[in-house]
Design a protein around this motif. Structure first.
Motif, PDB file in Angstrom:
ATOM      1  N   GLY A   1      82.822 211.072   7.902  1.00 20.79           N
ATOM      2  CA  GLY A   1      82.103 210.196   6.972  1.00 20.79           C
ATOM      3  C   GLY A   1      80.927 210.890   6.308  1.00 20.79           C
ATOM      4  O   GLY A   1      80.671 210.727   5.110  1.00 20.79           O
ATOM      5  N   THR A   2      80.229 211.709   7.072  1.00 22.98           N
ATOM      6  CA  THR A   2      79.073 212.428   6.522  1.00 22.98           C
ATOM      7  C   THR A   2      79.506 213.317   5.368  1.00 22.98           C
ATOM      8  O   THR A   2      78.897 213.313   4.284  1.00 22.98           O
TER       9      THR A   2
ATOM     10  N   ASN B   1      74.991 199.851   9.806  1.00 23.28           N
ATOM     11  CA  ASN B   1      74.195 200.633  10.746  1.00 23.28           C
ATOM     12  C   ASN B   1      72.822 200.856  10.145  1.00 23.28           C
ATOM     13  O   ASN B   1      72.754 201.388   9.031  1.00 23.28           O
TER      14      ASN B   1
ATOM     15  N   ASP C   1      80.460 203.046   2.163  1.00 26.90           N
ATOM     16  CA  ASP C   1      80.535 203.909   3.334  1.00 26.90           C
ATOM     17  C   ASP C   1      81.216 203.090   4.426  1.00 26.90           C
ATOM     18  O   ASP C   1      80.666 202.092   4.902  1.00 26.90           O
TER      19      ASP C   1
ATOM     20  N   ALA D   1      82.399 203.540   7.867  1.00 23.18           N
ATOM     21  CA  ALA D   1      82.429 204.380   9.074  1.00 23.18           C
ATOM     22  C   ALA D   1      83.013 203.633  10.267  1.00 23.18           C
ATOM     23  O   ALA D   1      83.212 204.233  11.327  1.00 23.18           O
TER      24      ALA D   1
ATOM     25  N   LYS E   1      84.681 206.859  14.769  1.00 25.85           N
ATOM     26  CA  LYS E   1      84.545 205.723  15.690  1.00 25.85           C
ATOM     27  C   LYS E   1      85.889 205.048  15.950  1.00 25.85           C
ATOM     28  O   LYS E   1      86.254 204.801  17.080  1.00 25.85           O
TER      29      LYS E   1
ATOM     30  N   ARG F   1      85.894 215.741  12.996  1.00 23.25           N
ATOM     31  CA  ARG F   1      85.444 215.681  11.598  1.00 23.25           C
ATOM     32  C   ARG F   1      86.602 215.324  10.661  1.00 23.25           C
ATOM     33  O   ARG F   1      86.940 216.062   9.718  1.00 23.25           O
TER      34      ARG F   1
HETATM   35  N1  PLP Z   1      78.009 206.322   7.882  1.00 21.48           N
HETATM   36  C1  PLP Z   1      77.468 205.519   8.791  1.00 21.48           C
HETATM   37  C2  PLP Z   1      76.887 204.226   8.355  1.00 21.48           C
HETATM   38  C3  PLP Z   1      77.435 205.890  10.127  1.00 21.48           C
HETATM   39  O1  PLP Z   1      76.895 205.067  11.025  1.00 21.48           O
HETATM   40  C4  PLP Z   1      77.984 207.124  10.506  1.00 21.48           C
HETATM   41  C5  PLP Z   1      77.920 207.581  11.890  1.00 21.48           C
HETATM   42  O2  PLP Z   1      77.075 207.249  12.669  1.00 21.48           O
HETATM   43  C6  PLP Z   1      78.557 207.913   9.505  1.00 21.48           C
HETATM   44  C7  PLP Z   1      78.544 207.488   8.208  1.00 21.48           C
HETATM   45  C8  PLP Z   1      79.193 209.243   9.687  1.00 21.48           C
HETATM   46  O3  PLP Z   1      79.728 209.624  10.843  1.00 21.48           O
HETATM   47  P1  PLP Z   1      80.748 210.837  10.865  1.00 21.48           P
HETATM   48  O4  PLP Z   1      80.245 211.874   9.920  1.00 21.48           O
HETATM   49  O5  PLP Z   1      80.723 211.285  12.270  1.00 21.48           O
HETATM   50  O6  PLP Z   1      82.059 210.280  10.438  1.00 21.48           O
END
Ligand code: PLP
Length: 399
Positions: free
Chosen positions: A104-105, A184, A212, A214, A248, A256
């Motif tokens: 997600g990042t 979040n 987003d 996630a 998650k 990743r």
């Molecule tokens: N976006 C939100 C709102 C999140 O809470 C998270 C993880 O905590 C992410 C994106 C990205 O996580 P990842 O890069 O591990 O998929």
């Protein structure tokens, strides 16, 4: 003078700092409700059975060649079905530009870089509060940010009036970052009706929604239901962007595995946009990792494994929902005069408890309970074994 003498230590990441402190604490009572990763009822990390089975199928059969620059075509196809709907016309009409991303990042960062390159005068509107890394991502991509109202501290719910005002007051055609589900850190999501009103207002203002996502499946236990906000915007004829993560909902944190998609006006536009996304990825990491993508596409492409996944993701969501109920009941059972309704009203990995930084410090110092100072409790760290202890400590520091 030394070459790197001017380099100061970077400020500690607030979340990673919590884990470090937890690990260093010798107390047998210690509880970690800081990390954003799922744990089972024994507090242990989980590898899903569907993932284990996918890995058995991969074992020995995988060459280690590079994926295409845009990533695994199959994984992207399955991801789009998950986000946009199995029978989505947008998929059939090839209107979606999509690339595999570093979870997600990475998907957010690719989009932010795309925004900077092709819409250089645009800003990103980010909710208050949000996952703190959103600010870092768009900052490093050099896209100016503004914030919009989201959370209502008194009710520990949504500030819907404030949110709608900020949507109306933003310049026409603004980019908005929206959490598709399981916001979040607050755990507060708009209702379906509120999403419809938000979508309607976006249409009037010609705003662009970037979702987003996630936690698809992780909020309600049902990935279809968790995609509702996106589906509403699609029905209303918006162009959207979407960051997907399998960290998650498949427990693939370190793999990743993710996807960035942008719904375009037509196929030709989608081809151009995708080629530009690849162009942005090329000098950063050339191409994305192969293993997690293969696990994802095997699971989603096989009806049996997919239904196992659906069962397992529901199992994780249900355990968290059960722990919300238990935490609230324990607090009420202790005679706390405060309202703890928000624990069960909020959804997803986190409970935004409303505790002050001072109260959190007391939890840590007196009870060995570790969490971020904004009062965010990771419900994934709550278990049948520690919920009574946690409730008692929360009751003591909020008296
Ligand atoms: N976006 C939100 C709102 C999140 O809470 C998270 C993880 O905590 C992410 C994106 C990205 O996580 P990842 O890069 O591990 O998929």
């Amino acid at each position: 003078a030394s070459l790197f003498g001017h380099v100061e230590p970077a400020p500690k990441d607030p979340i990673l700092g919590v884990t470090e402190a937890f690990l260093a604490d010798p107390s047998p009572d210690k509880v970690n409700v800081g990390v954003g990763a799922y744990r089972d009822d024994n507090g242990k990390p989980v590898v899903l059975e569907c993932v284990r089975e996918a890995e058995r199928r991969i074992a020995g059969n995988l060459n280690m060649e590079y994926l295409p620059m845009g990533g695994s075509i199959k994984m992207i196809e399955e991801s789009l079905k998950l986000a946009y709907g199995e029978d989505s016309d947008f998929i059939k009409d090839k209107r979606i530009a999509a690339v595999q991303a570093l979870s997600g990042t990475g998907a957010c960062r690719l989009f932010a870089d795309f925004q900077r390159r092709f819409l250089p005068n645009s800003q990103i509107c980010i909710p208050t509060p949000t996952w703190s890394n959103h600010h870092n991502i768009w900052r490093d991509a050099q896209v100016p940010q503004r914030t919009f109202t989201y959370y209502h501290p008194e009710s520990r719910g949504l500030d819907f009036a404030g949110l709608m005002d900020d949507i109306k007051n933003a310049p026409n055609g603004s980019f908005f970052l929206l959490h598709a589900c399981a916001h979040n850190p607050t755990g507060v999501d708009p209702t379906e009706e509120q999403w419809r009103e938000i979508s309607y207002q976006f249409k009037i203002k010609n705003h662009f929604p970037f979702f987003d996502m996630a936690y698809q499946g992780f909020a309600s236990g049902d990935p279809e239901r968790d995609a509702k906000a996106i589906r509403i915007f699609l029905e209303d004829g918006h162009q959207i962007g979407c960051a997907q993560s399998y960290a998650k909902n498949m427990g693939l944190y370190g793999q990743r595995a993710g996807c960035l998609s942008i719904l375009c006006e037509d196929e030709m536009q989608a081809v151009s946009v995708k080629s530009q996304l690849q162009q942005i990825a090329r000098p950063m990491y050339s191409n994305p990792p192969v293993h997690g993508a293969l696990v994802v596409s095997i699971i989603l492409n096989d009806p049996e494994l997919k239904s196992l996944w659906l069962k397992e993701v529901k199992g994780m969501a249900d355990r968290i929902i059960g722990m919300r109920k238990a935490l609230r009941e324990n607090l009420e059972g202790l005679g706390s005069p405060l309202s703890w309704d928000h624990i069960t009203n909020q959804i997803g990995m986190f409970c935004y408890s409303g505790m002050t930084p001072e109260q959190v410090d007391r939890l840590t110092n007196e009870y060995h309970i570790y969490m971020t100072r904004n009062g965010r409790i990771s419900m994934a760290g709550v278990t049948t074994g520690n919920v009574a202890y946690l409730a008692n400590a929360i009751h003591e520091v909020t008296k």
